[in-house]
Design a protein around this motif. Structure first.
Motif, mmCIF file in Angstrom:
data_model
loop_
_atom_site.group_PDB
_atom_site.id
_atom_site.type_symbol
_atom_site.label_atom_id
_atom_site.label_comp_id
_atom_site.label_asym_id
_atom_site.label_seq_id
_atom_site.Cartn_x
_atom_site.Cartn_y
_atom_site.Cartn_z
ATOM 1 N N VAL A 38 0.849 -1.183 0.000
ATOM 2 C CA VAL A 38 0.000 0.000 0.000
ATOM 3 C C VAL A 38 0.888 1.237 0.000
ATOM 4 O O VAL A 38 2.025 1.192 0.486
ATOM 5 N N GLN A 39 0.373 2.312 -0.550
ATOM 6 C CA GLN A 39 1.118 3.568 -0.537
ATOM 7 C C GLN A 39 1.000 4.248 0.826
ATOM 8 O O GLN A 39 0.032 4.022 1.564
ATOM 9 N N ALA A 40 1.981 5.064 1.144
ATOM 10 C CA ALA A 40 1.935 5.828 2.386
ATOM 11 C C ALA A 40 0.635 6.623 2.456
ATOM 12 O O ALA A 40 0.198 7.204 1.461
ATOM 13 N N GLY A 41 0.032 6.610 3.643
ATOM 14 C CA GLY A 41 -1.247 7.271 3.833
ATOM 15 C C GLY A 41 -2.441 6.367 3.622
ATOM 16 O O GLY A 41 -3.572 6.738 3.952
ATOM 17 N N GLY A 42 -2.192 5.175 3.089
ATOM 18 C CA GLY A 42 -3.267 4.239 2.823
ATOM 19 C C GLY A 42 -3.649 3.419 4.044
ATOM 20 O O GLY A 42 -3.143 3.633 5.151
ATOM 21 N N SER A 43 -4.549 2.463 3.807
ATOM 22 C CA SER A 43 -5.076 1.639 4.886
ATOM 23 C C SER A 43 -5.063 0.161 4.513
ATOM 24 O O SER A 43 -5.134 -0.191 3.320
ATOM 25 N N LEU A 44 -4.971 -0.668 5.522
ATOM 26 C CA LEU A 44 -5.108 -2.111 5.385
ATOM 27 C C LEU A 44 -5.806 -2.631 6.631
ATOM 28 O O LEU A 44 -5.695 -2.033 7.712
ATOM 29 N N ASN A 63 -16.158 -12.049 18.418
ATOM 30 C CA ASN A 63 -16.139 -13.280 19.211
ATOM 31 C C ASN A 63 -16.844 -14.424 18.484
ATOM 32 O O ASN A 63 -16.427 -15.580 18.586
ATOM 33 N N ALA A 64 -17.891 -14.111 17.737
ATOM 34 C CA ALA A 64 -18.635 -15.159 17.036
ATOM 35 C C ALA A 64 -17.786 -15.825 15.961
ATOM 36 O O ALA A 64 -17.977 -17.005 15.640
ATOM 37 N N LYS A 65 -16.837 -15.066 15.401
ATOM 38 C CA LYS A 65 -15.972 -15.609 14.343
ATOM 39 C C LYS A 65 -14.598 -16.001 14.879
ATOM 40 O O LYS A 65 -13.731 -16.411 14.106
ATOM 41 N N ASN A 66 -14.375 -15.853 16.179
ATOM 42 C CA ASN A 66 -13.063 -16.165 16.777
ATOM 43 C C ASN A 66 -11.945 -15.444 16.041
ATOM 44 O O ASN A 66 -10.891 -16.030 15.754
ATOM 45 N N THR A 67 -12.186 -14.202 15.734
ATOM 46 C CA THR A 67 -11.269 -13.437 14.901
ATOM 47 C C THR A 67 -10.947 -12.093 15.547
ATOM 48 O O THR A 67 -11.835 -11.434 16.100
ATOM 49 N N VAL A 68 -9.680 -11.721 15.451
ATOM 50 C CA VAL A 68 -9.210 -10.409 15.882
ATOM 51 C C VAL A 68 -8.719 -9.661 14.652
ATOM 52 O O VAL A 68 -8.084 -10.263 13.776
ATOM 53 N N TYR A 69 -9.009 -8.384 14.603
ATOM 54 C CA TYR A 69 -8.647 -7.562 13.453
ATOM 55 C C TYR A 69 -7.678 -6.460 13.865
ATOM 56 O O TYR A 69 -7.634 -6.050 15.026
ATOM 57 N N LEU A 70 -6.942 -5.964 12.887
ATOM 58 C CA LEU A 70 -6.119 -4.783 13.083
ATOM 59 C C LEU A 70 -6.377 -3.854 11.907
ATOM 60 O O LEU A 70 -5.956 -4.149 10.785
ATOM 61 N N GLN A 71 -7.082 -2.777 12.165
ATOM 62 C CA GLN A 71 -7.313 -1.765 11.149
ATOM 63 C C GLN A 71 -6.166 -0.780 11.200
ATOM 64 O O GLN A 71 -5.907 -0.171 12.249
ATOM 65 N N MET A 72 -5.487 -0.632 10.086
ATOM 66 C CA MET A 72 -4.302 0.223 10.025
ATOM 67 C C MET A 72 -4.576 1.360 9.053
ATOM 68 O O MET A 72 -4.772 1.122 7.854
ATOM 69 N N ASN A 73 -4.608 2.565 9.564
ATOM 70 C CA ASN A 73 -4.833 3.758 8.751
ATOM 71 C C ASN A 73 -3.600 4.648 8.766
ATOM 72 O O ASN A 73 -2.728 4.496 9.622
#
Length: 116
Positions: free
Chosen positions: A12-18, A73-83
């Motif tokens: 991703v370019q600088a300033g973008g998100s993943l 919790n229902a999906k047993n998933t943890v996320y990391l939003q990176m902006n």
């Protein structure tokens, strides 16, 4: 042990998100601490963001205000939003889970590359 599968990395370019995802093979209710670490080339692995055993979120100073950790919790998933990504965020990002019942587990890692 808990199997962890990460996804969502990329270029991703600088300033973008993943958004990174970490899916656990067991209920995350049985996991005391779960979150994200990263390792850049030539550097030690460092904490990025984790949910503590008390349920609160801790962040590295370098990502505060830009990254957000969340969980489904229902999906047993943890996320990391990176902006507002920066070139210095470039690293392999690893998910980690610590459980009194299942021990400590790491995912295989996902590459995040931020171009300037």
């Amino acid at each position: 042990q808990v199997q962890l599968v990460e996804s969502g990395g990329g270029l991703v370019q600088a300033g973008g998100s993943l958004r990174l995802s970490c899916a656990a093979s067991r209920s995350i209710f049985m996991i005391n601490v779960m979150g994200w670490y990263r390792q850049a080339p030539g550097k030690q692995r460092e904490l990025v963001a984790v949910f503590t055993s008390g349920g609160s979120a801790n962040y590295a100073d370098s990502v505060k205000g830009r990254f957000t950790i969340s969980r489904d919790n229902a999906k047993n998933t943890v996320y990391l939003q990176m902006n507002s990504l920066k070139p210095e965020d470039t690293a392999v990002y690893y998910c980690k889970a610590e459980s009194g019942l299942y021990g400590s587990s790491w995912g295989q890692g996902t590459q995040v590359t931020v171009s300037s």
